[in-house]
Write a protein that holds these residues in place. Sequence first.
Motif: not given
Length: 323
Positions: A137-149
Amino acid sequence: MVSRRPLYCLLLLVSYMLYLVLGAFVFSTLEEPHELQLREKVEELWADFLHSHPCLSEELLDDFLRKALLIKTFGVSVLRNISGFEVKWDFVSSLFFSGTTLTTIGYGHPFPISLSGKVFCLLYSIIGIPFTLSLLSIAAQNLVVLLHDKPIHVLHMQCNISRNKLEWIHVAVLVSLLSLLFFFIPAFAFNLIEGNWGYVDALYFCFISLSTIGLGDYIPGEQSGQRMPALYKILVIGYLLFGLTAVFLVVEVLKSRLHLNRFFNLFLLECEDHRRAEEIDRAPPFDSEGPFVPKHEETTRRRVPHSVSPTEKSYGSINPSFS
């Protein structure tokens, strides 16, 4: 006004029960004829074998098959031509079991046989499963910032497109790319490596694994004669971990776009009241000696008349004590 949330909860429960009934009906319709055909083939094989070996007792054959199938359920092959790589509890196979257990995929093949192994699996999973899911979950939330936001912010500054439309385009591209990387391309690889897997079978395995269903009907690295099976299983573990992270990423992105929290709030009793109470609790404190001024009227606060005594604090531009 009477709340409609209990009615929504009841409708949700009824819808889920109907969905279960629909699944049972479809699976029964599709699978039962194939089961009956296999049963007929087993009966034919049984009769042919006994006819070819009249000296063999049917009771002894039945007892032997029961014991052999029981041993097979523990993950031990009953065939005599097994190789050393087909041992189910060597280090690499145990590592594969640990990975599929902590990710809650759980193919169920093999599983602990000894009492001490079962107790350790219980304790190991109690700590390991929350640890693994939190890590993903932590890895996915960090990827949301890098790959989406961040990409959305950069593209919105450079492109003359509305942010809402840009986010939907980005979500479509991201989901398509991740589906290609973790479903369609890996299915092609499994199709090549596993000799008896068709492409649809391999795609089915990818979905069943990354959705953490883990039925166990298809397990990689279980065929005899595979080259470098240890390395193959380690690579499969890496694929499962990265694939689950991608699934968590897609869920986070879609949840933010579809506003699923607002939808789920319809089915939570007294959810709106609790939310308002929490907003009031989180509101910044204001000076109880002066009148309450909403935040959006803060700029006009000096124009609000105050009825205060000369000894009280004044927030106006003129101190009443000097009037």
